[in-house]
Design a protein around this motif. Structure first.
Motif, PDB file in Angstrom:
ATOM      1  N   GLY A  99      30.591  27.811  33.039  1.00 35.62           N
ATOM      2  CA  GLY A  99      30.613  27.295  33.728  1.00 35.62           C
ATOM      3  C   GLY A  99      31.855  27.156  34.178  1.00 35.62           C
ATOM      4  N   MET A 100      33.208  26.799  33.048  1.00 37.34           N
ATOM      5  CA  MET A 100      34.883  26.793  32.932  1.00 37.34           C
ATOM      6  C   MET A 100      34.699  28.416  33.426  1.00 37.34           C
ATOM      7  N   LEU A 101      34.369  29.543  32.739  1.00 39.87           N
ATOM      8  CA  LEU A 101      35.075  29.992  32.412  1.00 39.87           C
ATOM      9  C   LEU A 101      34.700  31.329  34.498  1.00 39.87           C
ATOM     10  N   ALA A 102      34.173  30.787  35.011  1.00 39.42           N
ATOM     11  CA  ALA A 102      33.503  31.076  36.548  1.00 39.42           C
ATOM     12  C   ALA A 102      34.293  30.889  36.693  1.00 39.42           C
ATOM     13  N   ILE A 103      35.204  29.531  36.724  1.00 32.49           N
ATOM     14  CA  ILE A 103      35.930  29.023  37.403  1.00 32.49           C
ATOM     15  C   ILE A 103      37.302  29.555  37.461  1.00 32.49           C
ATOM     16  N   GLY A 104      38.061  29.785  35.653  1.00 33.82           N
ATOM     17  CA  GLY A 104      38.552  30.397  35.527  1.00 33.82           C
ATOM     18  C   GLY A 104      39.033  32.175  36.164  1.00 33.82           C
ATOM     19  N   ARG A 105      37.716  32.632  35.848  1.00 35.68           N
ATOM     20  CA  ARG A 105      38.068  33.799  36.447  1.00 35.68           C
ATOM     21  C   ARG A 105      37.976  33.808  38.461  1.00 35.68           C
ATOM     22  N   GLU A 106      37.660  33.047  38.880  1.00 32.49           N
ATOM     23  CA  GLU A 106      38.052  33.127  39.993  1.00 32.49           C
ATOM     24  C   GLU A 106      39.783  32.451  40.684  1.00 32.49           C
ATOM     25  N   LYS A 107      39.975  32.180  39.421  1.00 36.86           N
ATOM     26  CA  LYS A 107      41.403  31.394  39.827  1.00 36.86           C
ATOM     27  C   LYS A 107      42.549  32.369  39.468  1.00 36.86           C
ATOM     28  N   MET A 108      41.665  33.166  38.405  1.00 38.12           N
ATOM     29  CA  MET A 108      43.142  34.598  38.210  1.00 38.12           C
ATOM     30  C   MET A 108      42.646  35.173  39.717  1.00 38.12           C
ATOM     31  N   LYS A 109      41.667  35.674  39.720  1.00 37.36           N
ATOM     32  CA  LYS A 109      41.939  36.705  41.163  1.00 37.36           C
ATOM     33  C   LYS A 109      42.232  36.558  41.946  1.00 37.36           C
ATOM     34  N   LYS A 110      42.037  35.214  42.271  1.00 39.76           N
ATOM     35  CA  LYS A 110      43.043  34.526  43.409  1.00 39.76           C
ATOM     36  C   LYS A 110      44.507  33.966  43.540  1.00 39.76           C
ATOM     37  N   ARG A 111      44.673  34.384  41.584  1.00 32.17           N
ATOM     38  CA  ARG A 111      46.689  34.645  41.715  1.00 32.17           C
ATOM     39  C   ARG A 111      47.124  35.408  41.205  1.00 32.17           C
ATOM     40  N   GLY A 112      45.981  37.134  41.636  1.00 31.62           N
ATOM     41  CA  GLY A 112      46.764  37.883  41.695  1.00 31.62           C
ATOM     42  C   GLY A 112      46.489  38.341  39.645  1.00 31.62           C
ATOM     43  N   VAL A 113      45.538  37.579  38.407  1.00 31.24           N
ATOM     44  CA  VAL A 113      46.684  38.462  37.537  1.00 31.24           C
ATOM     45  C   VAL A 113      45.224  38.715  36.280  1.00 31.24           C
ATOM     46  N   ASP A 114      43.956  38.512  36.636  1.00 27.00           N
ATOM     47  CA  ASP A 114      42.724  38.720  36.420  1.00 27.00           C
ATOM     48  C   ASP A 114      43.287  40.734  35.775  1.00 27.00           C
ATOM     49  N   SER A 115      44.531  41.197  35.638  1.00 32.35           N
ATOM     50  CA  SER A 115      44.353  42.737  34.669  1.00 32.35           C
ATOM     51  C   SER A 115      45.034  41.744  33.848  1.00 32.35           C
ATOM     52  N   ILE A 116      45.716  41.176  33.639  1.00 28.97           N
ATOM     53  CA  ILE A 116      46.399  40.421  32.529  1.00 28.97           C
ATOM     54  C   ILE A 116      45.439  39.638  31.406  1.00 28.97           C
ATOM     55  N   ILE A 117      45.349  38.163  32.536  1.00 27.03           N
ATOM     56  CA  ILE A 117      44.563  37.251  31.846  1.00 27.03           C
ATOM     57  C   ILE A 117      43.572  37.420  31.906  1.00 27.03           C
ATOM     58  N   ASP A 118      42.666  38.423  30.612  1.00 28.98           N
ATOM     59  CA  ASP A 118      40.569  38.298  30.556  1.00 28.98           C
ATOM     60  C   ASP A 118      40.593  37.063  29.512  1.00 28.98           C
ATOM     61  N   MET A 119      39.312  36.540  30.795  1.00 27.98           N
ATOM     62  CA  MET A 119      38.476  35.403  30.100  1.00 27.98           C
ATOM     63  C   MET A 119      36.757  35.331  29.665  1.00 27.98           C
ATOM     64  N   ARG A 120      36.489  35.548  28.306  1.00 32.09           N
ATOM     65  CA  ARG A 120      35.372  35.766  28.042  1.00 32.09           C
ATOM     66  C   ARG A 120      34.795  35.041  27.166  1.00 32.09           C
ATOM     67  N   SER A 121      33.857  34.753  27.246  1.00 33.94           N
ATOM     68  CA  SER A 121      32.726  33.652  26.762  1.00 33.94           C
ATOM     69  C   SER A 121      33.197  33.900  25.177  1.00 33.94           C
TER      70      SER A 121
END
Length: 259
Positions: A99-121
């Motif tokens: 649940g936390m990761l799902a929100i975090g991944r959306e946050k990274m996409k919105k901020r355009g940093v999902d290519s740098i910050i990789d959220m993993r289980s």
């Protein structure tokens, strides 16, 4: 007996912590900032400044500039976002709560940093990484939830490269009058009430003050930190001791604690 969120259940602390964070994840960021008056943001900034100013290669070496960072118990990724100030090539955040990761991944996409910050289980006490992989390992408000603190810290030491640095930001117990008494009243009475009203989870924000009270903070934490293998450790109390930063270094000839 370990402090757990749901005392009426016989599941492990790990399972209960994951369930708790899944439950409160939609309101987690809001509650964090409201319950701390926004000072949690300043605590994270200070922790990253301390990481930058650490000198694992000696007092005359340049400011620490880690290229690969591991953010343990990343939650929705606030600490990982703060670590972008260090200009790393990659940050990997791990957490047991989907649940936390799902929100975090959306946050990274919105901020355009999902290519740098990789959220993993991933399990923070059984990290799915090879030895000596990360320049820096960071964690904010997560080690308190470990089922076995020494085991978790030892695994953090394992994945830190020789010459690397670990920074832990965690709640602690104020020691001085009258802040100790004022904070005790707030954490036992006001904090659980606000948490229940906003998150609708009757246990999560009762667990928080109980887990802080039971946590071995200050010098006690440093002893466990060092038993896990970290050297040149340092304790920095924040805001009258409500939170603390702990810094540890992995030397070039590391030693491992026996579990």
């Amino acid at each position: 007996m370990a402090v757990v969120p749901y005392k009426d259940k016989d599941t492990s602390k790990r399972e209960q912590v994951a369930e708790m964070f899944d439950s409160i994840s939609p309101k987690y960021d809001l509650l964090n900032h409201v319950l701390s008056g926004g000072i949690d943001i300043l605590w994270r900034k200070r922790a990253i400044r301390e990481l930058r100013s650490s000198r694992p290669d000696g007092p005359n070496s340049p400011a620490f500039s880690p290229k690969l960072i591991l953010d343990i118990a990343t939650g929705t990724g606030d600490f990982a976002l703060e670590a972008l100030a260090l200009k790393p090539e990659k940050i990997i955040g791990v957490d047991i709560s989907e649940g936390m990761l799902a929100i975090g991944r959306e946050k990274m996409k919105k901020r355009g940093v999902d290519s740098i910050i990789d959220m993993r289980s991933g399990d923070s006490e059984r990290l799915p990484f090879v030895d000596n992989e990360f320049d820096a390992v960071i964690v904010s408000f997560g080690v308190r939830n470990f089922e076995n603190l020494l085991k978790g810290l030892t695994d953090m030491h394992r994945v830190t490269r020789p010459g690397g640095v670990c920074v832990v930001l965690e709640f602690s117990n104020p020691r001085q009058f009258p802040f100790k008494q004022l904070y005790g009243f707030y954490s036992r009475t006001i904090l659980p009430l606000i948490g229940r009203l906003v998150s609708k989870d009757t246990s999560a924000y009762t667990y928080l003050p109980e887990s802080v009270q039971a946590f071995p903070d200050g010098p006690d934490f440093l002893r466990i930190y060092e038993a896990a293998g970290f050297k040149n450790t340092k304790w920095i109390p924040l805001t009258f001791g409500v939170a603390s930063i702990y810094i540890g270094h992995k030397l070039n000839l590391p030693t491992q604690a026996k579990l």
